[in-house]
Design a protein around this motif. Sequence first.
Motif, PDB file in Angstrom:
ATOM      1  N   SER A  45     -81.485  22.591  40.990  1.00 43.68           N
ATOM      2  CA  SER A  45     -80.383  22.287  39.837  1.00 43.68           C
ATOM      3  C   SER A  45     -79.145  22.679  40.314  1.00 43.68           C
ATOM      4  CB  SER A  45     -80.756  22.854  38.457  1.00 43.68           C
ATOM      5  OG  SER A  45     -81.602  24.084  38.628  1.00 43.68           O
ATOM      6  N   PHE A  46     -78.134  21.685  39.853  1.00 46.81           N
ATOM      7  CA  PHE A  46     -76.762  21.892  40.393  1.00 46.81           C
ATOM      8  C   PHE A  46     -75.872  23.058  39.535  1.00 46.81           C
ATOM      9  CE2 PHE A  46     -72.428  20.691  40.683  1.00 46.81           C
ATOM     10  CZ  PHE A  46     -72.254  20.260  42.119  1.00 46.81           C
ATOM     11  N   LYS A  47     -75.984  24.062  40.003  1.00 41.04           N
ATOM     12  CA  LYS A  47     -75.048  25.216  39.209  1.00 41.04           C
ATOM     13  C   LYS A  47     -74.071  25.872  39.610  1.00 41.04           C
ATOM     14  CE  LYS A  47     -77.799  28.233  37.155  1.00 41.04           C
ATOM     15  NZ  LYS A  47     -78.941  29.006  36.893  1.00 41.04           N
ATOM     16  N   PRO A  48     -72.732  25.405  39.569  1.00 36.24           N
ATOM     17  CA  PRO A  48     -71.617  26.028  40.376  1.00 36.24           C
ATOM     18  C   PRO A  48     -71.604  27.637  40.007  1.00 36.24           C
ATOM     19  CG  PRO A  48     -71.055  23.952  39.461  1.00 36.24           C
ATOM     20  CD  PRO A  48     -72.431  24.043  38.967  1.00 36.24           C
ATOM     21  N   GLU A  49     -71.967  27.816  38.630  1.00 41.38           N
ATOM     22  CA  GLU A  49     -71.726  29.327  38.111  1.00 41.38           C
ATOM     23  C   GLU A  49     -72.476  30.213  38.921  1.00 41.38           C
ATOM     24  OE1 GLU A  49     -72.953  26.642  36.207  1.00 41.38           O
ATOM     25  OE2 GLU A  49     -71.033  26.188  35.229  1.00 41.38           O
ATOM     26  N   ARG A  50     -73.656  29.832  39.687  1.00 39.98           N
ATOM     27  CA  ARG A  50     -74.474  30.674  40.657  1.00 39.98           C
ATOM     28  C   ARG A  50     -73.483  31.236  41.681  1.00 39.98           C
ATOM     29  NH1 ARG A  50     -79.244  28.591  42.327  1.00 39.98           N
ATOM     30  NH2 ARG A  50     -78.995  26.489  41.603  1.00 39.98           N
ATOM     31  N   TRP A  51     -72.306  30.672  41.953  1.00 39.59           N
ATOM     32  CA  TRP A  51     -71.499  31.355  42.881  1.00 39.59           C
ATOM     33  C   TRP A  51     -70.441  32.246  42.414  1.00 39.59           C
ATOM     34  CZ3 TRP A  51     -73.019  30.586  47.654  1.00 39.59           C
ATOM     35  CH2 TRP A  51     -73.661  29.376  47.969  1.00 39.59           C
ATOM     36  N   MET A  52     -70.388  32.144  41.108  1.00 39.85           N
ATOM     37  CA  MET A  52     -69.444  33.257  40.286  1.00 39.85           C
ATOM     38  C   MET A  52     -70.148  34.265  39.956  1.00 39.85           C
ATOM     39  SD  MET A  52     -67.348  30.298  38.453  1.00 39.85           S
ATOM     40  CE  MET A  52     -66.145  30.991  38.012  1.00 39.85           C
ATOM     41  N   SER A  53     -71.554  34.558  39.818  1.00 43.26           N
ATOM     42  CA  SER A  53     -72.386  35.497  39.178  1.00 43.26           C
ATOM     43  C   SER A  53     -72.141  36.553  39.883  1.00 43.26           C
ATOM     44  CB  SER A  53     -73.672  35.020  39.027  1.00 43.26           C
ATOM     45  OG  SER A  53     -74.326  34.903  40.336  1.00 43.26           O
ATOM     46  N   GLU A  54     -72.670  37.785  39.314  1.00 45.46           N
ATOM     47  CA  GLU A  54     -72.881  38.930  40.137  1.00 45.46           C
ATOM     48  C   GLU A  54     -73.793  38.854  41.252  1.00 45.46           C
ATOM     49  OE1 GLU A  54     -73.897  43.088  38.725  1.00 45.46           O
ATOM     50  OE2 GLU A  54     -72.790  42.180  36.931  1.00 45.46           O
ATOM     51  N   GLY A  55     -73.363  39.441  42.506  1.00 46.09           N
ATOM     52  CA  GLY A  55     -74.346  39.147  43.390  1.00 46.09           C
ATOM     53  C   GLY A  55     -74.138  38.021  44.367  1.00 46.09           C
ATOM     54  N   ALA A  56     -73.348  37.012  43.945  1.00 43.23           N
ATOM     55  CA  ALA A  56     -72.967  35.777  44.479  1.00 43.23           C
ATOM     56  C   ALA A  56     -72.892  35.803  46.078  1.00 43.23           C
ATOM     57  CB  ALA A  56     -71.737  35.123  43.857  1.00 43.23           C
ATOM     58  N   SER A  57     -72.042  36.981  46.306  1.00 42.54           N
ATOM     59  CA  SER A  57     -71.466  37.183  47.606  1.00 42.54           C
ATOM     60  C   SER A  57     -72.736  37.172  48.718  1.00 42.54           C
ATOM     61  CB  SER A  57     -70.921  38.534  48.017  1.00 42.54           C
ATOM     62  OG  SER A  57     -71.488  39.582  47.379  1.00 42.54           O
ATOM     63  N   GLN A  58     -73.899  37.529  48.199  1.00 44.53           N
ATOM     64  CA  GLN A  58     -75.156  37.634  48.781  1.00 44.53           C
ATOM     65  C   GLN A  58     -75.604  36.105  49.171  1.00 44.53           C
ATOM     66  OE1 GLN A  58     -78.009  40.219  46.805  1.00 44.53           O
ATOM     67  NE2 GLN A  58     -76.454  41.811  46.941  1.00 44.53           N
ATOM     68  N   LEU A  59     -75.184  35.301  48.308  1.00 51.33           N
ATOM     69  CA  LEU A  59     -75.662  33.792  48.612  1.00 51.33           C
ATOM     70  C   LEU A  59     -74.801  33.333  49.826  1.00 51.33           C
ATOM     71  CD1 LEU A  59     -75.912  32.400  44.758  1.00 51.33           C
ATOM     72  CD2 LEU A  59     -77.516  33.528  46.228  1.00 51.33           C
ATOM     73  N   GLU A  60     -73.594  33.864  49.987  1.00 57.49           N
ATOM     74  CA  GLU A  60     -72.845  32.979  51.070  1.00 57.49           C
ATOM     75  C   GLU A  60     -73.597  32.912  52.221  1.00 57.49           C
ATOM     76  OE1 GLU A  60     -69.660  32.110  50.317  1.00 57.49           O
ATOM     77  OE2 GLU A  60     -69.209  33.086  48.433  1.00 57.49           O
ATOM     78  N   SER A  61     -74.347  33.780  52.822  1.00 58.10           N
ATOM     79  CA  SER A  61     -74.734  33.805  54.062  1.00 58.10           C
ATOM     80  C   SER A  61     -76.020  32.802  54.102  1.00 58.10           C
ATOM     81  CB  SER A  61     -75.461  35.153  54.512  1.00 58.10           C
ATOM     82  OG  SER A  61     -76.503  35.313  53.692  1.00 58.10           O
ATOM     83  N   SER A  62     -76.402  32.155  53.099  1.00 60.62           N
ATOM     84  CA  SER A  62     -77.324  31.172  53.283  1.00 60.62           C
ATOM     85  C   SER A  62     -76.583  29.767  52.644  1.00 60.62           C
ATOM     86  CB  SER A  62     -78.409  31.302  52.059  1.00 60.62           C
ATOM     87  OG  SER A  62     -79.273  32.567  52.478  1.00 60.62           O
ATOM     88  N   LEU A  63     -75.569  29.560  52.822  1.00 57.93           N
ATOM     89  CA  LEU A  63     -75.104  28.188  52.596  1.00 57.93           C
ATOM     90  C   LEU A  63     -74.609  27.753  54.225  1.00 57.93           C
ATOM     91  CD1 LEU A  63     -73.633  26.153  50.620  1.00 57.93           C
ATOM     92  CD2 LEU A  63     -71.617  27.518  50.932  1.00 57.93           C
ATOM     93  N   VAL A  64     -75.265  26.785  54.503  1.00 58.05           N
ATOM     94  CA  VAL A  64     -75.406  26.342  55.919  1.00 58.05           C
ATOM     95  C   VAL A  64     -75.175  24.823  56.161  1.00 58.05           C
ATOM     96  CG1 VAL A  64     -76.531  28.356  56.831  1.00 58.05           C
ATOM     97  CG2 VAL A  64     -77.762  26.450  56.097  1.00 58.05           C
ATOM     98  N   PRO A  65     -74.245  24.124  55.503  1.00 56.50           N
ATOM     99  CA  PRO A  65     -73.943  22.844  55.606  1.00 56.50           C
ATOM    100  C   PRO A  65     -73.328  22.544  56.888  1.00 56.50           C
ATOM    101  CG  PRO A  65     -72.411  23.703  53.945  1.00 56.50           C
ATOM    102  CD  PRO A  65     -73.223  24.823  54.136  1.00 56.50           C
ATOM    103  N   PHE A  66     -72.527  23.499  57.463  1.00 59.65           N
ATOM    104  CA  PHE A  66     -71.956  23.100  58.698  1.00 59.65           C
ATOM    105  C   PHE A  66     -72.622  23.959  59.818  1.00 59.65           C
ATOM    106  CE2 PHE A  66     -68.734  23.354  55.285  1.00 59.65           C
ATOM    107  CZ  PHE A  66     -67.891  22.205  55.466  1.00 59.65           C
ATOM    108  N   GLY A  67     -73.929  24.224  59.740  1.00 58.89           N
ATOM    109  CA  GLY A  67     -74.572  24.912  60.829  1.00 58.89           C
ATOM    110  C   GLY A  67     -73.925  26.427  60.930  1.00 58.89           C
ATOM    111  N   ARG A  68     -74.515  26.992  62.032  1.00 55.64           N
ATOM    112  CA  ARG A  68     -73.902  28.237  62.344  1.00 55.64           C
ATOM    113  C   ARG A  68     -73.892  28.314  63.884  1.00 55.64           C
ATOM    114  NH1 ARG A  68     -74.428  31.975  58.127  1.00 55.64           N
ATOM    115  NH2 ARG A  68     -73.057  30.855  56.496  1.00 55.64           N
ATOM    116  N   GLY A  69     -73.118  29.470  64.185  1.00 60.67           N
ATOM    117  CA  GLY A  69     -73.106  29.940  65.601  1.00 60.67           C
ATOM    118  C   GLY A  69     -72.198  28.957  66.450  1.00 60.67           C
ATOM    119  N   PRO A  70     -72.407  29.125  67.932  1.00 65.99           N
ATOM    120  CA  PRO A  70     -71.374  28.155  68.704  1.00 65.99           C
ATOM    121  C   PRO A  70     -71.276  26.885  68.477  1.00 65.99           C
ATOM    122  CG  PRO A  70     -73.406  29.128  69.858  1.00 65.99           C
ATOM    123  CD  PRO A  70     -73.607  29.544  68.553  1.00 65.99           C
ATOM    124  N   ARG A  71     -72.521  26.220  67.799  1.00 64.77           N
ATOM    125  CA  ARG A  71     -72.112  24.864  67.613  1.00 64.77           C
ATOM    126  C   ARG A  71     -72.195  24.379  66.264  1.00 64.77           C
ATOM    127  NH1 ARG A  71     -73.043  22.502  72.604  1.00 64.77           N
ATOM    128  NH2 ARG A  71     -72.187  20.678  71.878  1.00 64.77           N
TER     129      ARG A  71
END
Length: 497
Positions: A411-437
């Motif tokens: 489900s599309f829920k922008p609020e999840r990024w504003m909730s308590e503990g949202a900072s822990q979600l950041e590392s699982s947002l990977v649309p741009f990939g990760r690392g050197p590439r």
Amino acid sequence: MSLSYYLGFIIALGVCTVVLVFYRIYFHPLHAYPGPRLAAVSYLYHFYFDMISKGGGEIVNHLEELHAIYGPVVRIGPNELHFSEARAYMDMYRMGTGLTKEPWFYRMQCMEQSSFGFINPHDHKTRREMLSPLFSRRGILQLQHVIRDEVVHLVTAMGRTPEAPVDLHFAFRAIALEIVTSYFFGKHIGSLSSPGFRHQLLVDLQDIIFSFWALKWFPIMPIFSRLPDCVAVALNPKFRSNLLVRDMLAEQIAIFLKDNDALKQVDHEIIYTYLLSPQNEKHTRPSRRSLMDEAQVIVQAGSDTVGNTLCVGLLHALDSPHIHNALRAELDVAWPNTDEPMLLQQYEELPYLTAFIKESLRMSHGVLSPLPRIVNQDMVIGGHAVPAGTVVSSGSSFVHYDGDTFENPKSFKPERWMSEGASQLESSLVPFGRGPRQCIGMNLAWAELYIIFGNLFRRLDFELYDTSMEDFGKIKDYFVPVHAGRNPQALVKPRTV
Ligand code: HEM
């Protein structure tokens, strides 16, 4: 030649095949990994889901089924593993792993001498350093007016005919294309002024995308690119506009190679400002071929990705009035007078818009295909020992739809990024990939999404037209996600507030 010769040949081939099958199932270093037997034995398994099953583009959908059966790691080819867990994704794509891009997959595009195409880490690093000023946050803040000017054209063109539905697929590919060409090359393609935004290049690109896997399995591009243009166009007329853009880029390169002063006539810094005048003695001027490869990569990488994220975000906002209202309310307060331009730094301070963009990026996945890497020395990925020489990958959609990280992941829920503990979600947002590439265009993409979404919600009224979320829901994998249904459409008029 005699019949016995042919017979001998067929028997020898048969024996070799049996031995190979036996080896791949029982003795190959990956033999203990779970997965379908056919995938362990032959690459044709992957080929079938790329090219044939349900018309092609099905491998990511099929991988979901395979992980449900076999668990978090599946052998999807004789020498290839796919992982579904976020921790495995981080192990593979983070900095310092020494994993390199898998050449067969990346060479199919024939843009080997570019930031995207270089396999050798040294060549790649050098090119990224040379390009970085224009892609940096500083560069983008300085040139944000280039983006803003294009967005003004988009908003005016979208609101011009309130009675005729706008094809959102084409409108958003058009704006992304024009921003990339004006920002990096100081050029316009003219797609924002094409009727219905259906510039021939965008129409052709929408069709050509379906050839993507054919290029991987039948590497014909090197031959195709050497054919005279008239022959190439006769074989596939969809290449005509591609060739026109290529010629436009080639002509510009030729001018700058001949006369460095010509760069001074461009309104602002462009990629050749940096590529043709290296700022560091370790850097050298790229060859003409490499300049061409880079230019083509930038045009392609920057248009479909941003266009898709815009479509996904807007459709979800229009489907959920509370999201749409929250965006408008926030923007109305932050930007009361639309005659005054709003700066990127001001958009970035808006919490709901920021959360909405993160959710749009999560649900649109960026590049849908699992990005293959070669393990150069034995290593542990997601808790599994993987031998050197193995091809490994993990798709971003597996991380974005991981139910342990994201509650109700579909489900599309922008609020999840504003909730308590949202900072822990950041590392699982990977649309741009990760690392050197990781995507070099990430800062630019964020800037575009802020400025475009900000303008759309502040200045325009939308009503979905002949479009449902079900239409849009099913995705296929052609490197980028392709929505299987009809293009989404909306009636659009200027807002009066
Ligand atoms: C929402 C927008 C975007 C998304 C989701 C996205 C996603 C990605 C991903 C996942 C990669 C890694 C590909 C791989 O390893 O094979 C990538 C690479 C790349 N992207 Fe983007 N991209 C976006 C926008 C852009 C823009 C606007 C540009 C600008 C021209 C751009 C240029 C590139 C380039 C040049 C690479 C190759 C980088 C390298 O290997 O060093 N992208 N992008």
